[in-house]
Design an enzyme around this catalytic site. Structure first.
Site, PDB file in Angstrom:
ATOM      1  N   LYS A   1      57.193 119.587 126.249  1.00 54.03           N
ATOM      2  CA  LYS A   1      56.573 120.547 127.162  1.00 54.03           C
ATOM      3  C   LYS A   1      55.871 121.631 126.373  1.00 54.03           C
ATOM      4  CE  LYS A   1      59.600 124.104 126.460  1.00 54.03           C
ATOM      5  NZ  LYS A   1      59.218 125.395 125.831  1.00 54.03           N
TER       6      LYS A   1
ATOM      7  N   PRO B   1      58.908 117.535 118.047  1.00 56.57           N
ATOM      8  CA  PRO B   1      59.392 118.359 116.935  1.00 56.57           C
ATOM      9  C   PRO B   1      60.774 118.954 117.215  1.00 56.57           C
ATOM     10  CG  PRO B   1      57.111 118.881 117.431  1.00 56.57           C
ATOM     11  CD  PRO B   1      57.574 117.962 118.513  1.00 56.57           C
ATOM     12  N   VAL B   2      61.590 119.014 116.172  1.00 51.89           N
ATOM     13  CA  VAL B   2      62.930 119.603 116.268  1.00 51.89           C
ATOM     14  C   VAL B   2      62.817 121.107 116.063  1.00 51.89           C
ATOM     15  CG1 VAL B   2      65.233 119.643 115.250  1.00 51.89           C
ATOM     16  CG2 VAL B   2      63.999 117.482 115.456  1.00 51.89           C
ATOM     17  N   ALA B   3      63.536 121.874 116.898  1.00 56.59           N
ATOM     18  CA  ALA B   3      63.521 123.344 116.820  1.00 56.59           C
ATOM     19  C   ALA B   3      62.099 123.876 116.826  1.00 56.59           C
ATOM     20  CB  ALA B   3      64.271 123.829 115.570  1.00 56.59           C
ATOM     21  N   GLY B   4      61.259 123.270 117.685  1.00 57.46           N
ATOM     22  CA  GLY B   4      59.848 123.615 117.690  1.00 57.46           C
ATOM     23  C   GLY B   4      59.347 124.302 118.937  1.00 57.46           C
TER      24      GLY B   4
ATOM     25  N   ALA C   1      61.035 121.761 123.623  1.00 54.11           N
ATOM     26  CA  ALA C   1      62.127 121.207 124.441  1.00 54.11           C
ATOM     27  C   ALA C   1      62.549 119.813 124.016  1.00 54.11           C
ATOM     28  CB  ALA C   1      61.769 121.239 125.928  1.00 54.11           C
TER      29      ALA C   1
ATOM     30  N   GLY D   1      65.278 118.888 122.271  1.00 52.70           N
ATOM     31  CA  GLY D   1      66.691 118.700 122.563  1.00 52.70           C
ATOM     32  C   GLY D   1      66.947 118.574 124.052  1.00 52.70           C
TER      33      GLY D   1
ATOM     34  N   ALA E   1      64.809 117.449 126.230  1.00 52.50           N
ATOM     35  CA  ALA E   1      64.314 116.129 126.611  1.00 52.50           C
ATOM     36  C   ALA E   1      65.373 115.068 126.362  1.00 52.50           C
ATOM     37  CB  ALA E   1      63.036 115.813 125.835  1.00 52.50           C
TER      38      ALA E   1
ATOM     39  N   ASP F   1      65.928 124.464 129.947  1.00 50.71           N
ATOM     40  CA  ASP F   1      64.740 123.612 129.954  1.00 50.71           C
ATOM     41  C   ASP F   1      65.023 122.178 130.383  1.00 50.71           C
ATOM     42  OD1 ASP F   1      63.199 125.719 129.072  1.00 50.71           O
ATOM     43  OD2 ASP F   1      63.120 125.053 126.981  1.00 50.71           O
TER      44      ASP F   1
END
Length: 297
Positions: free
Chosen positions: A10, A95-98, A101, A103, A105, A137
């Site tokens: 998102k 992307p992780v920690a980007g 969302a 995690g 997702a 989220d």
């Protein structure tokens, strides 16, 4: 038997943030748009709950019950009085920690996949209630499309979108903690009155009309100053995208991914080229939205 669910990333085209509440959260007016970058979550029966992960940044993904995918499986199993004996495999492309969302997702994807695998027959309302328990989220990751989220962002109203919007996303060289960004927001806001967060009428109209220029004039993110305070180098990435012809530039959510709105697909490719040439980011991706939420493949 296994079930695979695809879940989108998102972008927040508006993120209005209210003052800190007594519970530590903030009231939000959060306008979500799902975009075509995806994680896939595959669930398979197993002797015990187990998580594996592949793809970019997979090494940063927790493989224990702090992972939202695991928490989703545990939550659904708990409601049905069964053991969450399942292997969760995440093919990660968000992307992780980007701030996109990823995690969340994975949590929504695992919830829908486990519901199908176990035949629990959970209603949409029950799935959304579990999503809201998992995180602010997560409900939007299940729903997709475009929506206004209020409260912590978990109470959703679907929004009309009159066309496709083209985006470029620049991935930073390190992550940003969402709680840390909110703490910095509180620090920067100390001593001033923060208005109640409300959705921009101009922004909602731009979405409904599919008007990229009008949307560019209306996008906003109240967390952006906090993200830039913690990660000043992001300003260089934003400037590189602006120089490449982006209609609008903003930090995505709590960051550190930066988002660039382009007029069309060709313009998006030109913005992406400028960002790659700038040396200010780790990777660049092009995607369009809105797209559907969590979908069984």
């Amino acid at each position: 038997m296994s079930v695979t669910v695809r879940v989108p990333a998102k972008v927040n085209v508006q993120l209005a943030v209210g003052a800190a509440r007594p519970d530590g959260f903030h009231d939000l007016a959060n306008v979500f748009l799902a975009v075509g970058l995806y994680d896939e979550v595959t669930v398979t029966p197993a002797d015990e709950l187990r998580i594996t992960c592949e793809g970019p940044d997979a090494g940063q993904v927790p493989l224990d019950d702090t992972n939202l995918a695991a928490r989703a499986a545990i939550a659904l199993a708990g409601r049905r009085g069964i053991e969450p004996k399942v292997h969760l495999h995440i093919a990660k492309d968000i992307p992780v920690a980007g701030g996109m969302a990823g995690g969340s997702a994975d949590g929504a994807g695992a919830l829908l996949a486990c519901d199908r695998l176990w035949g629990t027959g959970a209603s949409r309302a029950e799935l959304l209630a579990i999503c809201a328990e998992l995180g602010s989220d997560v409900p939007f990751s299940l729903v997709g499309g475009a929506a206004l989220g209020v409260g912590r962002g978990e109470r959703l109203t679907a929004l009309e979108v009159g066309g496709t919007f083209h985006w470029v996303f620049a991935m930073a060289g390190r992550g940003l903690s969402t709680p840390a960004v909110f703490r910095e927001f509180d620090r920067l806001a100390e001593g001033r009155e923060i208005p109640e967060p409300v959705a921009s009428a101009e922004l909602l109209e731009a979405l409904a009309k599919g008007d990229a220029d009008a949307l560019a004039a209306a996008v906003s993110n109240d967390l952006q100053p906090a993200a830039l305070s913690l990660f000043p180098e992001l300003a260089q990435t934003l400037e590189a995208g602006r120089g490449g012809g982006a209609l609008a530039t903003l930090v995505s959510g709590s960051g550190p991914t930066t988002a660039f709105l382009a007029r069309d697909a060709d313009a998006a490719e030109k913005v992406a080229e400028a960002l790659r040439a700038s040396g200010t980011c780790r990777a660049v991706r092009v995607a369009a939205g809105p797209v559907a939420g969590a979908t069984v493949l």
